[in-house]
Design an enzyme around this catalytic site. Structure first.
Site, short mmCIF file in Angstrom:
data_model
loop_
_atom_site.label_atom_id
_atom_site.label_comp_id
_atom_site.label_asym_id
_atom_site.label_seq_id
_atom_site.Cartn_x
_atom_site.Cartn_y
_atom_site.Cartn_z
N GLY A 105 0.75 -1.52 0.10
CA GLY A 105 -0.18 0.03 0.09
C GLY A 105 0.80 1.26 0.12
O GLY A 105 0.17 2.32 0.30
N GLU A 163 1.64 4.93 -5.41
CA GLU A 163 0.45 5.50 -5.98
C GLU A 163 -0.58 4.42 -6.84
O GLU A 163 0.04 3.41 -7.20
CB GLU A 163 0.85 6.70 -7.05
CG GLU A 163 1.48 7.76 -6.15
CD GLU A 163 0.96 8.35 -5.05
OE1 GLU A 163 -0.19 9.00 -5.05
OE2 GLU A 163 1.36 8.22 -3.73
N LYS A 176 5.60 17.07 -3.47
CA LYS A 176 5.90 16.99 -2.17
C LYS A 176 7.03 18.09 -2.14
O LYS A 176 6.86 19.07 -1.13
CB LYS A 176 6.48 15.81 -1.40
CG LYS A 176 5.36 14.57 -1.36
CD LYS A 176 5.85 13.33 -1.05
CE LYS A 176 4.78 12.38 -0.97
NZ LYS A 176 5.26 10.94 -1.11
N1 HSE Z 1 3.16 6.79 -2.90
C1 HSE Z 1 3.48 7.55 -2.00
C2 HSE Z 1 5.14 7.24 -1.40
C3 HSE Z 1 2.87 7.61 -0.85
O1 HSE Z 1 5.60 6.03 -1.82
O2 HSE Z 1 5.85 8.10 -0.77
C4 HSE Z 1 2.86 8.52 0.31
O3 HSE Z 1 2.64 9.96 -0.22
#
Ligand code: HSE
Length: 397
Positions: A181, A184, A199
């Site tokens: 999990g 994305e 980010k």
């Molecule tokens: N896909 C993102 C990651 C989820 O792997 O950091 C958290 O923002």
């Protein structure tokens, strides 16, 4: 009883429902009243513990005056953007983990929240469970922030760790990250550096007070990274990590980008592994401050969302200080930065020295791997044109 709604029931939405249920006593103790999820917006109904709360009609949330906070975990900018605006217009606080929406429309949504005298909070959008946006904007408020950099994507850090530690193949490691999990919905955003890019835009917006447009930020992921470079770097005392970086430039401008870097092994960020993220903030009074924790996953991300929900309910009437100007002037190309560069070329040390003068050789094994002195990005690009470059990266110093 305080009632909230969740929009979207993927990894983060499910985590929010779980944290609200499992930590009900602690939450009630802090809020003085029980917190309850009244509705969950879904596209398709499915059986499970939340079946009774599901609706596919956003108006049921929008028009329900008992729902004070909406947690948006839909992701993307389509329905999430539309429903966030409508929820704010309806006078509800909105909390999100949606970095794409915040990076692209955060300034506008914050202005709308301010107009409606509610909060738009997004601690979970950067660093998953790591508290970083509140400390950056509140605890470090007395500083001029000169730089923010870090490992901002859990999926790619997990993949790199598995590949380096156990020799796992890229596709297998990615599949594991998806099963846990972390990734994305479309993992291209993770592996191509786009998620980390969103980010770093949010961090730069807050650190420097000006909107950074994601489409102006160069983003490079890990798909072109070779294990050969990882091994050469390790033998020379460096680790390779995917970093997002936002830097205040000496002339007053700002820049931001995402790319793999060589990091000296004594820098604590070099040893951040698996799904962990770390963000380093350089304040002119504090010096370097590092934030570390799980950067992705159901419960860590949900923890940040639920804390924001609680803050909305406690804040009276709202937090004023989060936000930035929509003025995008002063954003410069990261090639303005001066740093050491790593190159691996098909060629000899003489070729390397002809292009860059004195270099530090890391490997001469048919190919030549070397570090340059500190040079500008423009010079690195210019001189590389004379070489057959197999790999190149900045060195974090
Ligand atoms: N896909 C993102 C990651 C989820 O792997 O950091 C958290 O923002």
């Amino acid at each position: 009883m305080i009632q909230i709604a969740i929009m979207g029931l993927g990894t983060v939405g499910t985590g929010v429902a779980k944290v609200v249920a499992e930590n009900a006593r602690q939450i009630e103790h802090k809020l003085g009243e029980p917190l309850q999820v009244k509705a969950i917006l879904v596209r398709h109904f499915k059986d499970g513990p939340y079946r009774q709360l599901m609706t596919d009609d956003f108006r049921k949330i929008e028009e329900d005056d008992d729902i004070r906070v909406v947690v948006e975990t839909i992701g993307g900018v389509g329905a999430a953007y539309e429903y966030t605006k409508r929820a704010l217009m309806a006078g509800k606080h909105v909390v999100t983990a949606n970095k794409q929406l915040v990076a692209e429309h955060g300034c506008e949504l914050l202005a709308l929240a301010k107009k409606k005298n509610v909060n738009y909070l997004f601690e979970a959008s950067v660093g998953g469970g790591i508290p970083i946006l509140h400390p950056l904007t509140q605890c470090m408020a007395a500083n001029r922030i000169d730089e923010v950099y870090g490992i901002l994507n859990g999926t790619t850090n997990y993949i790199l760790t598995r590949m380096v530690r156990t020799g796992a193949f890229f596709t297998d490691a990615l599949r594991e990250a998806q099963a846990k999990g972390y990734a994305e919905a479309d993992p291209t955003a993770d592996v191509e550096g786009i998620d980390a890019g969103r980010k770093i835009c949010i961090l730069a917006d807050l650190a420097f007070g000006h909107q950074v447009e994601p489409d102006k930020v160069p983003m490079e992921g890990i798909t072109k990274l070779s294990l050969r470079d990882v091994k050469i770097a390790q033998r020379a005392g460096y680790r390779i990590k995917l970093l997002g970086r936002a830097v205040r430039l000496p002339g007053g401008g700002r820049t931001a980008y995402v790319a793999p870097h060589l990091i000296p092994e004594e820098n604590p960020i070099a040893n951040v592994e698996d799904v962990f993220n770390a963000v380093m903030v350089k304040g002119n009074a504090t010096g370097e401050v590092m934030f570390y924790g799980k950067g992705a996953g159901e419960l860590p991300t949900a923890s940040a969302c639920v804390a924001d929900v609680m803050e909305c309910l406690q804040a009276s009437p709202k937090r004023e200080e989060i936000g930035w100007s929509d003025n995008t002037d002063g954003f410069e190309d990261p090639l303005e930065l001066h740093t050491r560069y790593y190159f691996r070329i098909e060629g000899s040390l003489t070729d390397a020295a002809m292009a860059f003068g004195q270099v530090e050789v890391l490997s001469e094994d048919g190919e030549t791997a070397f570090l340059t002195d500190r040079i500008s990005g423009q010079d690195a690009v210019q001189q590389a044109k004379f070489l057959n470059v197999l790999a190149s990266m900045r060195v974090l110093s």
